[in-house]
Each structure stands twice: as structure tokens, then as C-alpha cells.
Design a protein around this motif. Structure first.
Motif: not given
Length: 162
Positions: A110-117
Motif C-alpha cells: 500500500r502507499p503507507d508501506g504496509t502489505i496489502a496482500t
């Protein structure tokens, strides 16, 4: 006469060496095109995991990805950043494994640097689309099975020098 034969042989050898690179099917040409690596860190519940990955920034690099590659290291990979190439607003990503002989874990960020999937152990050579399921701004490909081995999961933080 001998000089002419040698010159003809040299031209033939030169053409033989150049043609595989032009066809886009050469693993060596693909590797040479994206040789520089950067550290990417994934911080999960059980600690930080650092990968030395190649960067695919341009549309051509992102289209080629890890196609034809059989030399992926245990803590290697490729990051597609920014995704899509050239920047712009985050968007849903869709990848496939066409011409990719090695199973990969595809990590959508994601744009915030967290893993989406995470698409784990994708099927080599498959042309079935693997979708992010939501807009992302980067994608990380690592050796298939590594995310599970290391306990990497959606929500974990991914960081790299941009």
C-alpha cells in the motif's frame, strides 16, 4: 582470403551473440539490465527481514520483471517501485508468471508501506492474473515460500530507500 574468412566468422559469431538479447529471451540480458540491488526491509511480528532486491522502475523493466530467471537468491528479489512505472496514483495491480520459471511470493504494498496482500508460491509460467485486490504503490517479488517461512503477513511494514 584468410582475412576474409576470419572477418566473416567474426561477423557470424557477433550476430549469434547479439540475437538472443534482441529477442528478449536471454536471462543474462535480463539480469544485466537490472543489476543494481537495494535493501528492502520487511518488519513483521518476529523481527526485521532484509532482502537485497533489484529495482524495476521503468515500464520495460516492470514488464520484464523476473522473467526467464532461475538465479533468484534466498534473500533476493525485485521491487516494482514506483508502481505503476512513472508514478501516478496507486492502482490495483495484476501480475502473471508468463516466462517465469521460479515460483514467487508476490507482495503487494500500500502507499503507507504496509502489505496489502501476498500471493504465495505463484505457479511458474502461469498466465492466470494475480491481483492485489486494492490499490498499491509498490510490489515486491521474492522467492516462493519465503514469506511463509519468515512469518511475513499482511499489515507488516515494508521500507526501502526511494
Amino acid at each position: 582470403m584468410n582475412a576474409r574468412i576470419w572477418r566473416g566468422a567474426a561477423i557470424a559469431v557477433g550476430l549469434a551473440l547479439a540475437l538472443p538479447g534482441c529477442a528478449g529471451g536471454s536471462a543474462d540480458a535480463n539480469q544485466a539490465a537490472v543489476a543494481k540491488t537495494i535493501p528492502v526491509t520487511i518488519t513483521s511480528a518476529n523481527g526485521a527481514h532484509v532482502f537485497a532486491v533489484e529495482v524495476a522502475k521503468t515500464a520495460a523493466e516492470q514488464e520484464r520483471g523476473l522473467m526467464y530467471r532461475t538465479d533468484l537468491k534466498k534473500d533476493g528479489g525485485m521491487i516494482f517501485a514506483p508502481y505503476p512505472a512513472g508514478g501516478g496514483a496507486p492502482r490495483e495491480a495484476s501480475f502473471w508468471m508468463k516466462n517465469t520459471p521460479t515460483a514467487l511470493d508476490i507482495i503487494f504494498i500500500r502507499p503507507d508501506g504496509t502489505i496489502a496482500t501476498i500471493a504465495e508460491n505463484t505457479v511458474p509460467f502461469s498466465e492466470t492474473p494475480v491481483a492485489s485486490g486494492e490499490p498499491v504503490s509498490a510490489v515486491l517479488e521474492i522467492l516462493g515460500g519465503r514469506a511463509g517461512e519468515l512469518g511475513i503477513a499482511p499489515g507488516d511494514k515494508v521500507s526501502w530507500a526511494k
